[in-house]
Design a protein around this motif. Structure first.
Motif, PDB file in Angstrom:
ATOM      1  N   GLN A 113       0.826  -1.199   0.000  1.00  0.00           N
ATOM      2  CA  GLN A 113       0.000   0.000   0.000  1.00  0.00           C
ATOM      3  C   GLN A 113       0.865   1.257   0.000  1.00  0.00           C
ATOM      4  OE1 GLN A 113      -2.845   0.218   3.211  1.00  0.00           O
ATOM      5  NE2 GLN A 113      -3.620   2.226   2.580  1.00  0.00           N
ATOM      6  N   LEU A 114       1.965   1.231   0.767  1.00  0.00           N
ATOM      7  CA  LEU A 114       2.872   2.373   0.777  1.00  0.00           C
ATOM      8  C   LEU A 114       3.411   2.656  -0.622  1.00  0.00           C
ATOM      9  CD1 LEU A 114       4.522   4.463   2.463  1.00  0.00           C
ATOM     10  CD2 LEU A 114       6.322   2.720   2.578  1.00  0.00           C
ATOM     11  N   LEU A 115       3.743   1.606  -1.364  1.00  0.00           N
ATOM     12  CA  LEU A 115       4.249   1.792  -2.723  1.00  0.00           C
ATOM     13  C   LEU A 115       3.176   2.377  -3.633  1.00  0.00           C
ATOM     14  CD1 LEU A 115       6.451  -1.391  -3.316  1.00  0.00           C
ATOM     15  CD2 LEU A 115       7.162   0.893  -2.625  1.00  0.00           C
ATOM     16  N   ARG A 116       1.924   1.991  -3.430  1.00  0.00           N
ATOM     17  CA  ARG A 116       0.841   2.570  -4.239  1.00  0.00           C
ATOM     18  C   ARG A 116       0.701   4.066  -3.957  1.00  0.00           C
ATOM     19  NH1 ARG A 116      -1.598  -2.516  -3.084  1.00  0.00           N
ATOM     20  NH2 ARG A 116      -2.725  -1.678  -1.285  1.00  0.00           N
ATOM     21  N   LEU A 172      -3.281  14.020   1.700  1.00  0.00           N
ATOM     22  CA  LEU A 172      -4.668  14.414   1.936  1.00  0.00           C
ATOM     23  C   LEU A 172      -5.111  15.470   0.933  1.00  0.00           C
ATOM     24  CD1 LEU A 172      -4.792  14.655   5.836  1.00  0.00           C
ATOM     25  CD2 LEU A 172      -6.173  13.130   4.404  1.00  0.00           C
ATOM     26  N   GLY A 173      -4.276  16.483   0.744  1.00  0.00           N
ATOM     27  CA  GLY A 173      -4.627  17.559  -0.175  1.00  0.00           C
ATOM     28  C   GLY A 173      -4.771  17.109  -1.607  1.00  0.00           C
ATOM     29  N   SER A 174      -4.070  16.042  -1.954  1.00  0.00           N
ATOM     30  CA  SER A 174      -4.132  15.502  -3.314  1.00  0.00           C
ATOM     31  C   SER A 174      -5.215  14.450  -3.477  1.00  0.00           C
ATOM     32  CB  SER A 174      -2.780  14.894  -3.691  1.00  0.00           C
ATOM     33  OG  SER A 174      -1.752  15.829  -3.547  1.00  0.00           O
ATOM     34  N   ARG A 175      -5.904  14.122  -2.375  1.00  0.00           N
ATOM     35  CA  ARG A 175      -6.982  13.128  -2.373  1.00  0.00           C
ATOM     36  C   ARG A 175      -6.491  11.747  -2.791  1.00  0.00           C
ATOM     37  NH1 ARG A 175     -11.319  17.024  -5.565  1.00  0.00           N
ATOM     38  NH2 ARG A 175     -11.184  18.763  -4.100  1.00  0.00           N
ATOM     39  N   ALA A 202      -5.342   9.594  -0.484  1.00  0.00           N
ATOM     40  CA  ALA A 202      -5.853   8.737   0.591  1.00  0.00           C
ATOM     41  C   ALA A 202      -6.566   9.616   1.605  1.00  0.00           C
ATOM     42  CB  ALA A 202      -4.710   7.971   1.246  1.00  0.00           C
ATOM     43  N   THR A 203      -7.446   8.998   2.376  1.00  0.00           N
ATOM     44  CA  THR A 203      -8.163   9.724   3.422  1.00  0.00           C
ATOM     45  C   THR A 203      -7.319   9.770   4.688  1.00  0.00           C
ATOM     46  OG1 THR A 203      -9.231   7.750   4.317  1.00  0.00           O
ATOM     47  CG2 THR A 203     -10.342   8.886   2.485  1.00  0.00           C
ATOM     48  N   ALA A 204      -7.736  10.624   5.622  1.00  0.00           N
ATOM     49  CA  ALA A 204      -7.036  10.709   6.898  1.00  0.00           C
ATOM     50  C   ALA A 204      -7.058   9.375   7.624  1.00  0.00           C
ATOM     51  CB  ALA A 204      -7.664  11.804   7.766  1.00  0.00           C
ATOM     52  N   GLU A 205      -8.194   8.674   7.559  1.00  0.00           N
ATOM     53  CA  GLU A 205      -8.317   7.371   8.216  1.00  0.00           C
ATOM     54  C   GLU A 205      -7.372   6.358   7.591  1.00  0.00           C
ATOM     55  OE1 GLU A 205     -10.810   9.182   7.075  1.00  0.00           O
ATOM     56  OE2 GLU A 205     -11.712   9.861   8.971  1.00  0.00           O
ATOM     57  N   GLU A 206      -7.262   6.381   6.268  1.00  0.00           N
ATOM     58  CA  GLU A 206      -6.373   5.437   5.576  1.00  0.00           C
ATOM     59  C   GLU A 206      -4.913   5.713   5.914  1.00  0.00           C
ATOM     60  OE1 GLU A 206      -9.014   4.505   1.545  1.00  0.00           O
ATOM     61  OE2 GLU A 206      -7.757   6.306   1.656  1.00  0.00           O
ATOM     62  N   ILE A 207      -4.542   6.984   5.970  1.00  0.00           N
ATOM     63  CA  ILE A 207      -3.164   7.329   6.311  1.00  0.00           C
ATOM     64  C   ILE A 207      -2.848   6.927   7.747  1.00  0.00           C
ATOM     65  CG2 ILE A 207      -1.513   9.222   6.608  1.00  0.00           C
ATOM     66  CD1 ILE A 207      -3.074  10.711   4.402  1.00  0.00           C
ATOM     67  N   SER A 208      -3.774   7.223   8.667  1.00  0.00           N
ATOM     68  CA  SER A 208      -3.565   6.874  10.073  1.00  0.00           C
ATOM     69  C   SER A 208      -3.427   5.373  10.253  1.00  0.00           C
ATOM     70  CB  SER A 208      -4.731   7.397  10.911  1.00  0.00           C
ATOM     71  OG  SER A 208      -4.591   7.029  12.258  1.00  0.00           O
ATOM     72  N   SER A 209      -4.280   4.631   9.558  1.00  0.00           N
ATOM     73  CA  SER A 209      -4.230   3.170   9.649  1.00  0.00           C
ATOM     74  C   SER A 209      -2.911   2.630   9.104  1.00  0.00           C
ATOM     75  CB  SER A 209      -5.408   2.559   8.899  1.00  0.00           C
ATOM     76  OG  SER A 209      -5.313   1.152   8.874  1.00  0.00           O
ATOM     77  N   LEU A 210      -2.466   3.177   7.956  1.00  0.00           N
ATOM     78  CA  LEU A 210      -1.221   2.702   7.353  1.00  0.00           C
ATOM     79  C   LEU A 210      -0.028   3.045   8.244  1.00  0.00           C
ATOM     80  CD1 LEU A 210       0.288   1.357   5.077  1.00  0.00           C
ATOM     81  CD2 LEU A 210       0.203   3.513   3.785  1.00  0.00           C
ATOM     82  N   CYS A 211      -0.021   4.229   8.832  1.00  0.00           N
ATOM     83  CA  CYS A 211       1.065   4.593   9.756  1.00  0.00           C
ATOM     84  C   CYS A 211       1.114   3.624  10.936  1.00  0.00           C
ATOM     85  CB  CYS A 211       0.881   6.025  10.248  1.00  0.00           C
ATOM     86  SG  CYS A 211       1.281   7.294   9.028  1.00  0.00           S
ATOM     87  N   SER A 215       3.126   6.011  -2.926  1.00  0.00           N
ATOM     88  CA  SER A 215       4.313   6.633  -3.500  1.00  0.00           C
ATOM     89  C   SER A 215       4.144   6.856  -5.000  1.00  0.00           C
ATOM     90  CB  SER A 215       5.541   5.765  -3.233  1.00  0.00           C
ATOM     91  OG  SER A 215       6.683   6.272  -3.901  1.00  0.00           O
ATOM     92  N   ARG A 216       3.595   5.852  -5.708  1.00  0.00           N
ATOM     93  CA  ARG A 216       3.397   6.000  -7.146  1.00  0.00           C
ATOM     94  C   ARG A 216       2.388   7.110  -7.453  1.00  0.00           C
ATOM     95  NH1 ARG A 216       4.436   0.310  -7.058  1.00  0.00           N
ATOM     96  NH2 ARG A 216       2.257  -0.185  -6.600  1.00  0.00           N
ATOM     97  N   ALA A 217       1.369   7.241  -6.609  1.00  0.00           N
ATOM     98  CA  ALA A 217       0.375   8.300  -6.805  1.00  0.00           C
ATOM     99  C   ALA A 217       1.007   9.676  -6.587  1.00  0.00           C
ATOM    100  CB  ALA A 217      -0.800   8.100  -5.847  1.00  0.00           C
ATOM    101  N   LEU A 218       1.895   9.795  -5.595  1.00  0.00           N
ATOM    102  CA  LEU A 218       2.597  11.054  -5.372  1.00  0.00           C
ATOM    103  C   LEU A 218       3.516  11.382  -6.544  1.00  0.00           C
ATOM    104  CD1 LEU A 218       3.511  10.841  -1.578  1.00  0.00           C
ATOM    105  CD2 LEU A 218       1.981  12.502  -2.651  1.00  0.00           C
ATOM    106  N   ASP A 219       4.183  10.371  -7.089  1.00  0.00           N
ATOM    107  CA  ASP A 219       5.016  10.579  -8.279  1.00  0.00           C
ATOM    108  C   ASP A 219       4.182  11.160  -9.415  1.00  0.00           C
ATOM    109  OD1 ASP A 219       7.233   9.624  -7.004  1.00  0.00           O
ATOM    110  OD2 ASP A 219       7.518   7.883  -8.303  1.00  0.00           O
ATOM    111  N   GLU A 220       2.997  10.588  -9.607  1.00  0.00           N
ATOM    112  CA  GLU A 220       2.117  11.059 -10.668  1.00  0.00           C
ATOM    113  C   GLU A 220       1.696  12.498 -10.409  1.00  0.00           C
ATOM    114  OE1 GLU A 220      -0.473  11.012 -14.048  1.00  0.00           O
ATOM    115  OE2 GLU A 220       1.289   9.851 -13.458  1.00  0.00           O
ATOM    116  N   ARG A 221       1.370  12.794  -9.179  1.00  0.00           N
ATOM    117  CA  ARG A 221       0.961  14.151  -8.812  1.00  0.00           C
ATOM    118  C   ARG A 221       2.062  15.167  -9.071  1.00  0.00           C
ATOM    119  NH1 ARG A 221       2.539  17.517  -4.883  1.00  0.00           N
ATOM    120  NH2 ARG A 221       1.060  19.031  -4.038  1.00  0.00           N
ATOM    121  N   ASP A 222       3.295  14.801  -8.715  1.00  0.00           N
ATOM    122  CA  ASP A 222       4.402  15.748  -8.748  1.00  0.00           C
ATOM    123  C   ASP A 222       5.228  15.680 -10.028  1.00  0.00           C
ATOM    124  OD1 ASP A 222       3.657  16.525  -6.208  1.00  0.00           O
ATOM    125  OD2 ASP A 222       5.048  15.161  -5.207  1.00  0.00           O
ATOM    126  N   ALA A 223       4.901  14.737 -10.923  1.00  0.00           N
ATOM    127  CA  ALA A 223       5.659  14.558 -12.166  1.00  0.00           C
ATOM    128  C   ALA A 223       7.129  14.269 -11.886  1.00  0.00           C
ATOM    129  CB  ALA A 223       5.514  15.783 -13.064  1.00  0.00           C
TER     130      ALA A 223
END
Length: 347
Positions: free
Chosen positions: A242-245, A306-309, A311-320, A247-255
């Protein structure tokens, strides 16, 4: 207005802040041409962008027979690079960067020693952050040498300067600038170094060309970066998948490209940076504070996620929480990263 003619450009609609804008790159080489508000684009380009749903990094391509884009000045480019950085800077980033240096610092020091770092040399560290490696380099080159630390973040540089002052380092000079426009004198450095920089850059090719140009004859360019896809556990865990997913989404967001480490040698070759040498290593831990690195990193990146949508706050908290549990489980091996060390001497 900059008129781009007779080629195809890639147009990206971005919303890195409350005000959306459009980023335009040449299709032929990916060079960033400029950015502008959606309404500032020529009519044909507006139609191409409007043809896709607006969202995070929606893309379109268009023949650029007459696409008008105002060229970016230095401050605009600096701002765009800062917005593409997903992590914190300054005081908030200090704990993560300190942990990062504990994990990777000794290997970096061995690499720089191996390529010939020594007393009296002039060194440029690009993407110096809070200056942890900068200070070590300054100790190696001694009072007869000098180190120039370049970073895009004034908050990082403030901490770097404070830390350098606390140990009375008089041979360190810091400057705020992007990696591909450092403002440093060409052909003046014995060593140009970066660590975990390229993975954050919109256009790493131009940064490499800048770094190569800073070298004097006989100087060496040294870059370290990682391959995020290699981060894993043994046995495998869904949490790190899930962490890798994320990370890939952040890569897409930030180019940007968090797997750029595996491509560094090719970037050297393609950008005329000599004949590179490569070394690869994978730090791994069963226990201890260093095993919490990715949990701490995720917590730091949470506002951006969160700002990029992504993952939700709950999903981030759970993953942490899951990553913390893995860090405390001595039976699970964490492979923190696969790091590529690439260097080349200018002859």
């Amino acid at each position: 207005m900059l008129r781009v003619r007779n080629e195809t450009v890639s147009i990206r609609y971005l919303q890195l802040s409350e005000i959306p804008f459009v980023q335009v790159r040449r299709k032929s080489d990916g060079m960033l041409i400029g950015c502008c508000g959606f309404s500032e684009l020529a009519v044909d380009a507006r139609a191409s962008v409007a043809a896709v749903p607006r969202g995070w990094h929606q893309r379109a391509e268009a023949p650029a027979a007459a696409i008008g884009v105002r060229p970016m000045d230095q401050q605009e480019y600096l701002s765009l690079e800062k917005q593409s950085y997903s992590l914190a800077s300054g005081v908030r980033a200090a704990p993560r960067l300190s942990l990062l240096n504990e994990i990777f610092g000794s290997a970096s020091q061995e690499l720089l020693t191996q390529v010939g770092l020594r007393s009296g040399q002039r060194v440029a560290e690009i993407g110096c952050g809070t200056g942890l490696m900068t200070r070590w380099i300054a100790q190696q080159v001694g009072p007869e040498g000098s180190v120039y630390g370049i970073d895009i973040s004034d908050a990082q540089l403030a901490i770097a300067s404070e830390n350098a002052s606390s140990v009375s380092s008089r041979n360190i000079y810091f400057r705020e600038a992007p990696a591909d426009a450092t403002g440093l004198p060409r052909g003046s450095f014995d060593v140009v170094y970066s660590r975990f920089l390229m993975c954050h850059l919109l256009h790493p090719d131009s940064a490499l060309r800048e770094m190569w140009a800073l070298l004097s004859d006989g100087g060496v360019l040294v870059c370290e970066d990682f391959e995020m896809s290699a981060v894993s556990t043994r046995p495998p865990t869904p949490s790190y998948d899930q962490l890798l997913r994320v990370s890939r989404a952040l890569d897409e967001r930030d180019a940007v490209d968090s797997d750029i480490g595996a491509k560094l040698h090719t970037l050297f070759i393609d950008n005329g940076c000599g004949n590179p040498e490569v070394s690869v290593y994978e730090p791994a831990f069963l226990r201890g504070e260093l095993k919490h690195f990715w949990r701490i990193t995720l917590e730091e990146a949470a506002p951006t996620i969160l700002g990029s949508r992504i993952a939700t706050a709950e999903e981030i908290s759970s993953l942490c929480e899951q990553l913390g549990n893995i860090a405390r489980n001595d039976s699970i091996l964490l492979i923190v990263a696969r790091v590529y060390q690439v260097w080349s001497r200018k002859t």
